[in-house]
Scaffold this motif. Structure first.
Motif, short mmCIF file in Angstrom:
data_model
loop_
_atom_site.label_atom_id
_atom_site.label_comp_id
_atom_site.label_asym_id
_atom_site.label_seq_id
_atom_site.Cartn_x
_atom_site.Cartn_y
_atom_site.Cartn_z
N PHE A 19 48.64 78.21 59.17
CA PHE A 19 48.28 77.73 57.83
C PHE A 19 48.92 76.37 57.55
N LEU A 20 50.20 76.22 57.87
CA LEU A 20 50.90 74.96 57.62
C LEU A 20 50.32 73.84 58.48
N LEU A 21 50.02 74.14 59.74
CA LEU A 21 49.43 73.13 60.61
C LEU A 21 48.05 72.71 60.12
N PHE A 22 47.28 73.68 59.66
CA PHE A 22 45.97 73.35 59.09
C PHE A 22 46.13 72.50 57.84
N GLY A 23 47.13 72.82 57.02
CA GLY A 23 47.38 72.04 55.81
C GLY A 23 47.75 70.60 56.12
N ILE A 24 48.61 70.40 57.14
CA ILE A 24 48.98 69.04 57.55
C ILE A 24 47.76 68.27 58.03
N THR A 25 46.94 68.94 58.86
CA THR A 25 45.75 68.28 59.40
C THR A 25 44.76 67.91 58.29
N ALA A 26 44.49 68.86 57.40
CA ALA A 26 43.54 68.60 56.31
C ALA A 26 44.09 67.55 55.34
N GLY A 27 45.39 67.62 55.05
CA GLY A 27 46.00 66.63 54.15
C GLY A 27 45.91 65.22 54.71
N GLY A 28 46.13 65.09 56.02
CA GLY A 28 46.02 63.78 56.65
C GLY A 28 44.62 63.22 56.59
N LEU A 29 43.63 64.09 56.78
CA LEU A 29 42.23 63.64 56.70
C LEU A 29 41.87 63.20 55.30
N LEU A 30 42.35 63.93 54.29
CA LEU A 30 42.03 63.59 52.91
C LEU A 30 42.72 62.31 52.46
N LEU A 31 43.89 62.02 53.04
CA LEU A 31 44.67 60.85 52.62
C LEU A 31 44.50 59.66 53.56
N SER A 32 43.54 59.73 54.48
CA SER A 32 43.39 58.67 55.48
C SER A 32 43.11 57.31 54.86
N GLU A 33 42.33 57.26 53.80
CA GLU A 33 42.05 55.98 53.13
C GLU A 33 43.26 55.49 52.35
N GLU A 34 43.93 56.41 51.67
CA GLU A 34 45.13 56.04 50.91
C GLU A 34 46.22 55.49 51.82
N ALA A 35 46.28 55.98 53.06
CA ALA A 35 47.30 55.52 54.00
C ALA A 35 47.15 54.05 54.37
N MET A 36 45.97 53.49 54.21
CA MET A 36 45.72 52.10 54.59
C MET A 36 45.81 51.13 53.42
N VAL A 37 45.97 51.64 52.19
CA VAL A 37 45.99 50.79 51.00
C VAL A 37 47.33 50.05 50.91
N THR A 38 47.27 48.73 50.78
CA THR A 38 48.48 47.91 50.62
C THR A 38 48.60 47.45 49.18
N ASP A 39 49.84 47.38 48.69
CA ASP A 39 50.09 46.94 47.32
C ASP A 39 51.51 46.35 47.30
N PHE A 40 51.59 45.02 47.30
CA PHE A 40 52.90 44.37 47.40
C PHE A 40 53.75 44.57 46.14
N SER A 41 53.13 45.02 45.07
CA SER A 41 53.91 45.27 43.86
C SER A 41 54.79 46.52 43.98
N ARG A 42 54.52 47.34 44.99
CA ARG A 42 55.30 48.57 45.17
C ARG A 42 55.96 48.63 46.53
N LYS A 43 56.14 47.49 47.20
CA LYS A 43 56.65 47.50 48.57
C LYS A 43 58.12 47.91 48.62
N GLU A 44 58.46 48.63 49.69
CA GLU A 44 59.83 49.05 50.01
C GLU A 44 60.50 49.82 48.88
N LEU A 45 59.72 50.69 48.23
CA LEU A 45 60.30 51.57 47.21
C LEU A 45 60.98 52.75 47.87
N ALA A 46 62.16 53.11 47.38
CA ALA A 46 62.88 54.28 47.91
C ALA A 46 62.15 55.56 47.51
N PRO A 47 62.40 56.64 48.23
CA PRO A 47 61.73 57.91 47.90
C PRO A 47 61.99 58.33 46.46
#
Length: 274
Positions: A19-47
């Motif tokens: 279940f957890l592995l499926f969740g990681i895989t599905a989450g990555g697919l859903l966030l694939s576009e968000e992972a490529m979005v750049t925004d210099f106004s928020r760069k190098e923000l701490a967690p």
């Protein structure tokens, strides 16, 4: 009752890992576009909220990039491990059923592949195949079959001594028919467990050669790429760029290992106990 409780607990562990592995895989697919979005106004923000894993030097969400990279690694690992396990099954059966000459050749190949440093052979094959996604799949597929092939060969040699196999030979059945009808059903549990246990090795080695620059291209949000790029920022205190992707990579490998061990216990009832 104790054995029954042990099997239930093992089944729950297996289900949770899948279940957890499926969740990681599905989450990555859903966030694939968000992972490529750049925004210099928020760069190098701490967690912190809303960027739980922080952001990188281009303002990209590290949680989205990490999940996308792990999703790619899992899918690549599934494909490579599947190909590698089929190679192991075919060569293992051929080695034990097609005569001494074939067995000697296959055994020599297994010893040769196992005698070469694993990561070196993986890098050479991946580089020769053109690196990138194709190179990684070919490299991992051609370097992870040896242990499973040796295991299957040993199982087939034991099955050959069974009385029903000897009767089938005396009745004139061809070796390949014997392997297909009488041996494969017995080999399937070992094959399935071996297949699952190949996944963590495939994922780790994909990340390793990508980290070293011989795997996936830098444009892809792979875990190896993320870790490689983050190294030059660690000295400036941007620890989250490497720590969270590294921890999730370890967690993913552990989940696959837990799934494989749980599956092995479920398919071998004698090994499950309270």
């Amino acid at each position: 009752m104790k054995k029954s409780n042990g099997r239930i607990r093992t089944a729950l562990f297996f289900g949770a890992a899948v279940f957890l592995l499926f969740g990681i895989t599905a989450g990555g697919l859903l966030l694939s576009e968000e992972a490529m979005v750049t925004d210099f106004s928020r760069k190098e923000l701490a967690p912190g909220f809303p960027y739980l894993f922080g952001t990188d030097w281009l303002g990209r969400d590290m949680l989205a990039r990490t999940l996308t990279g792990l999703s790619m690694s899992i899918r690549l690992g599934l494909l490579a491990a599947g190909i590698s396990s089929l190679i192991a099954l075919g060569l293992g059966i051929a080695s034990a059923t097609m005569g001494r000459a074939v067995d000697s050749v296959i055994t020599w190949i297994i010893d040769l592949v196992m005698g070469i440093p694993h990561i070196l052979l993986l890098i050479l094959i991946s580089y020769a195949a053109g690196k990138g996604l194709k190179g990684v799949i070919i490299g991992v597929s051609l370097t992870h079959w040896t242990s499973l092939a040796r295991l299957i060969r040993g199982e087939v040699l034991q099955l050959k001594e069974a009385s029903y196999i000897k009767v089938a030979k005396k009745l004139g059945m061809r070796p390949l028919d014997i392997a297909r009808k009488h041996m494969l059903p017995h080999l399937f549990p070992q094959f399935l467990v071996g297949l699952v246990l190949l996944f963590p090795h495939a994922i780790l080695h994909e990340a390793s050669i990508t980290f070293l620059g011989f795997g996936l291209s830098p444009e892809q949000p792979a875990v190896g790429v993320i870790l490689s790029e983050s190294m030059k920022y660690l000295a400036t205190g941007k620890w989250w760029l490497a720590v969270f992707p590294g921890l999730l990579l370890v967690l993913t490998v552990m989940l696959f290992d837990m799934a494989g061990e749980s599956l092995r216990k479920l398919l071998d009832p004698g090994s499950v106990h309270d």
